[in-house]
Design an enzyme around this catalytic site. Structure first.
Site, PDB file in Angstrom:
ATOM      1  N   LEU A  16     -27.444 -28.006 -18.250  1.00  0.00           N
ATOM      2  CA  LEU A  16     -29.094 -28.519 -18.617  1.00  0.00           C
ATOM      3  C   LEU A  16     -29.161 -28.289 -20.238  1.00  0.00           C
ATOM      4  O   LEU A  16     -28.427 -27.639 -20.984  1.00  0.00           O
ATOM      5  CB  LEU A  16     -29.894 -27.683 -18.028  1.00  0.00           C
ATOM      6  CG  LEU A  16     -30.199 -27.940 -16.438  1.00  0.00           C
ATOM      7  CD1 LEU A  16     -31.036 -26.889 -15.855  1.00  0.00           C
ATOM      8  CD2 LEU A  16     -30.536 -29.657 -16.115  1.00  0.00           C
ATOM      9  N   SER A  17     -30.098 -28.970 -20.840  1.00  0.00           N
ATOM     10  CA  SER A  17     -30.462 -28.759 -22.266  1.00  0.00           C
ATOM     11  C   SER A  17     -31.071 -27.436 -22.283  1.00  0.00           C
ATOM     12  O   SER A  17     -31.833 -27.015 -21.454  1.00  0.00           O
ATOM     13  CB  SER A  17     -31.558 -29.908 -22.440  1.00  0.00           C
ATOM     14  OG  SER A  17     -32.322 -29.518 -23.762  1.00  0.00           O
ATOM     15  N   GLY A  18     -30.540 -26.904 -23.196  1.00  0.00           N
ATOM     16  CA  GLY A  18     -31.176 -25.188 -23.363  1.00  0.00           C
ATOM     17  C   GLY A  18     -30.089 -24.262 -22.353  1.00  0.00           C
ATOM     18  O   GLY A  18     -30.551 -23.128 -22.541  1.00  0.00           O
ATOM     19  N   SER A  89     -23.608 -34.031 -20.094  1.00  0.00           N
ATOM     20  CA  SER A  89     -22.721 -34.855 -18.788  1.00  0.00           C
ATOM     21  C   SER A  89     -23.152 -34.653 -17.576  1.00  0.00           C
ATOM     22  O   SER A  89     -22.530 -34.056 -16.965  1.00  0.00           O
ATOM     23  CB  SER A  89     -21.184 -34.268 -19.212  1.00  0.00           C
ATOM     24  OG  SER A  89     -21.146 -33.111 -19.440  1.00  0.00           O
TER      25      SER A  89
HETATM   26  N1  PPS Z   1     -34.054 -37.576 -22.044  1.00  0.00           N
HETATM   27  C1  PPS Z   1     -33.081 -36.818 -22.514  1.00  0.00           C
HETATM   28  N2  PPS Z   1     -32.403 -35.966 -21.858  1.00  0.00           N
HETATM   29  C2  PPS Z   1     -31.650 -34.905 -22.126  1.00  0.00           C
HETATM   30  N3  PPS Z   1     -31.495 -34.601 -23.442  1.00  0.00           N
HETATM   31  C3  PPS Z   1     -32.093 -35.447 -24.457  1.00  0.00           C
HETATM   32  C4  PPS Z   1     -33.135 -36.427 -23.909  1.00  0.00           C
HETATM   33  N4  PPS Z   1     -33.723 -36.777 -25.002  1.00  0.00           N
HETATM   34  C5  PPS Z   1     -33.014 -36.290 -26.067  1.00  0.00           C
HETATM   35  N5  PPS Z   1     -32.369 -35.330 -25.853  1.00  0.00           N
HETATM   36  C6  PPS Z   1     -31.382 -34.644 -26.480  1.00  0.00           C
HETATM   37  O1  PPS Z   1     -29.862 -34.997 -26.516  1.00  0.00           O
HETATM   38  C7  PPS Z   1     -29.216 -33.870 -26.338  1.00  0.00           C
HETATM   39  C8  PPS Z   1     -28.298 -34.253 -24.961  1.00  0.00           C
HETATM   40  O2  PPS Z   1     -27.302 -35.138 -25.446  1.00  0.00           O
HETATM   41  P1  PPS Z   1     -25.972 -35.368 -24.512  1.00  0.00           P
HETATM   42  O3  PPS Z   1     -25.077 -36.177 -25.222  1.00  0.00           O
HETATM   43  O4  PPS Z   1     -25.281 -33.996 -24.539  1.00  0.00           O
HETATM   44  O5  PPS Z   1     -26.465 -36.058 -23.440  1.00  0.00           O
HETATM   45  S1  PPS Z   1     -25.528 -36.495 -21.840  1.00  0.00           S
HETATM   46  O6  PPS Z   1     -24.385 -35.836 -21.915  1.00  0.00           O
HETATM   47  O7  PPS Z   1     -25.234 -37.957 -22.729  1.00  0.00           O
HETATM   48  O8  PPS Z   1     -26.471 -36.824 -20.861  1.00  0.00           O
HETATM   49  C9  PPS Z   1     -30.116 -32.682 -25.828  1.00  0.00           C
HETATM   50  O9  PPS Z   1     -29.502 -31.684 -26.495  1.00  0.00           O
HETATM   51  P2  PPS Z   1     -29.126 -30.284 -25.821  1.00  0.00           P
HETATM   52  O10 PPS Z   1     -30.470 -29.740 -25.678  1.00  0.00           O
HETATM   53  O11 PPS Z   1     -28.310 -29.489 -26.836  1.00  0.00           O
HETATM   54  O12 PPS Z   1     -28.576 -30.475 -24.456  1.00  0.00           O
HETATM   55  C10 PPS Z   1     -31.447 -32.943 -26.337  1.00  0.00           C
HETATM   56  O13 PPS Z   1     -31.812 -32.354 -27.533  1.00  0.00           O
HETATM   57  N1  ADP Z   2     -25.332 -15.939 -22.662  1.00  0.00           N
HETATM   58  C1  ADP Z   2     -26.066 -16.843 -23.450  1.00  0.00           C
HETATM   59  N2  ADP Z   2     -25.194 -17.842 -23.690  1.00  0.00           N
HETATM   60  C2  ADP Z   2     -25.692 -18.907 -24.486  1.00  0.00           C
HETATM   61  N3  ADP Z   2     -27.001 -18.895 -24.760  1.00  0.00           N
HETATM   62  C3  ADP Z   2     -27.813 -17.949 -24.634  1.00  0.00           C
HETATM   63  C4  ADP Z   2     -27.160 -16.790 -23.978  1.00  0.00           C
HETATM   64  N4  ADP Z   2     -28.278 -16.009 -23.660  1.00  0.00           N
HETATM   65  C5  ADP Z   2     -29.411 -16.581 -24.329  1.00  0.00           C
HETATM   66  N5  ADP Z   2     -28.851 -17.592 -24.918  1.00  0.00           N
HETATM   67  C6  ADP Z   2     -29.795 -18.410 -25.844  1.00  0.00           C
HETATM   68  O1  ADP Z   2     -30.221 -19.774 -25.234  1.00  0.00           O
HETATM   69  C7  ADP Z   2     -30.348 -20.834 -26.072  1.00  0.00           C
HETATM   70  C8  ADP Z   2     -29.428 -21.922 -25.757  1.00  0.00           C
HETATM   71  O2  ADP Z   2     -29.667 -22.904 -26.640  1.00  0.00           O
HETATM   72  P1  ADP Z   2     -28.334 -23.960 -26.937  1.00  0.00           P
HETATM   73  O3  ADP Z   2     -27.261 -23.308 -27.301  1.00  0.00           O
HETATM   74  O4  ADP Z   2     -29.060 -24.762 -28.074  1.00  0.00           O
HETATM   75  O5  ADP Z   2     -28.286 -24.950 -25.589  1.00  0.00           O
HETATM   76  P2  ADP Z   2     -27.820 -26.131 -25.261  1.00  0.00           P
HETATM   77  O6  ADP Z   2     -26.800 -26.502 -26.277  1.00  0.00           O
HETATM   78  O7  ADP Z   2     -27.255 -26.107 -23.753  1.00  0.00           O
HETATM   79  O8  ADP Z   2     -28.991 -27.279 -25.156  1.00  0.00           O
HETATM   80  C9  ADP Z   2     -30.081 -20.148 -27.514  1.00  0.00           C
HETATM   81  O9  ADP Z   2     -31.398 -19.827 -27.928  1.00  0.00           O
HETATM   82  C10 ADP Z   2     -29.351 -18.926 -27.102  1.00  0.00           C
HETATM   83  O10 ADP Z   2     -29.242 -17.673 -28.055  1.00  0.00           O
END
Ligand code: PPS
Ligand code: ADP
Length: 178
Positions: A16-18, A89
């Protein structure tokens, strides 16, 4: 050139995102570089500003995004450059395609519960998605299909960044990849 045996591997972080994909992708890349292992880090956010510029978040666009990155990984791996990928993905069928396409594909499930990701909300996107301001947001208004049989599962709400990185490096060593 086309019949070169693949010598590199791809570590594919999905979640997931985050969830922690980027944080871990960067740290895994650093750890590999410290071991003098050649690698390239590919981050979803960066890919979407160039290779996949213009793509949205429909199922079709996400799967196109995944397939493009997979294609690049295949090329780099063929020439001995390992790849570390951080992409949501979310669809299983697109990830299954990667397994057929990339000989040394390692699926890493960044298994962070949705409520933890919502609490983290690093980019403020969940707040917007929950308010209905972002359509098709993964986990909120668009599905995330969990891997059924990942090579590695990382639980970032229970393990530190360094513990997660160590798990991946140990796996690569055990498998004789590094
Ligand atoms: N609708 C929606 N759903 C999910 N994420 C969104 C969306 N809109 C923008 N974002 C931002 O785009 C990042 C995800 O892009 P990805 O290329 O990893 O997504 S995917 O694999 O094509 O599903 C994602 O980054 P991460 O938070 O690092 O995962 C978000 O910052
Ligand atoms: N074990 C861990 N591994 C990765 N991130 C962690 C972990 N514990 C805490 N975090 C925190 O979670 C957040 C993850 O954000 P990010 O790496 O940008 O996620 P994503 O790329 O999946 O969107 C960061 O703020 C990071 O410091």
């Amino acid at each position: 050139m086309n019949n070169l045996k693949s010598s590199g591997f791809t570590c594919w972080l999905t979640g997931l995102s985050g969830a922690g994909k980027s944080t871990l992708g960067i740290e895994i890349t650093k750890a590999l570089e410290e071991l003098s292992v050649p690698c390239e880090y590919l981050d979803g956010d960066v890919i979407r500003t160039n290779l996949s510029k213009g793509l949205g978040f429909s199922r079709e666009d996400r799967n196109t995004n995944v397939a493009r990155v997979g294609f690049v990984c295949g090329l780099l791996n063929k020439h001995g450059i390992n790849t570390i990928v951080a992409l949501i993905s979310p669809y299983r069928d697109a990830r299954e395609q990667l397994k057929l396409q990339i000989p040394n594909f390692i699926e890493i499930f960044v298994d962070t519960p949705l409520d933890v990701c919502i609490k983290r909300d690093i980019k403020g996107l969940y707040k917007k998605a929950l308010a209905g301001e972002i359509a098709e947001f993964t986990g909120i208004s668009s599905p995330y299909e969990q891997p059924l049989n990942p090579d590695i599962t990382l639980k970032t709400h229970k393990e530190s960044v360094s513990q997660c990185v160590e798990t991946v490096i140990n796996y690569l060593q055990r498998q004789g990849k590094i």
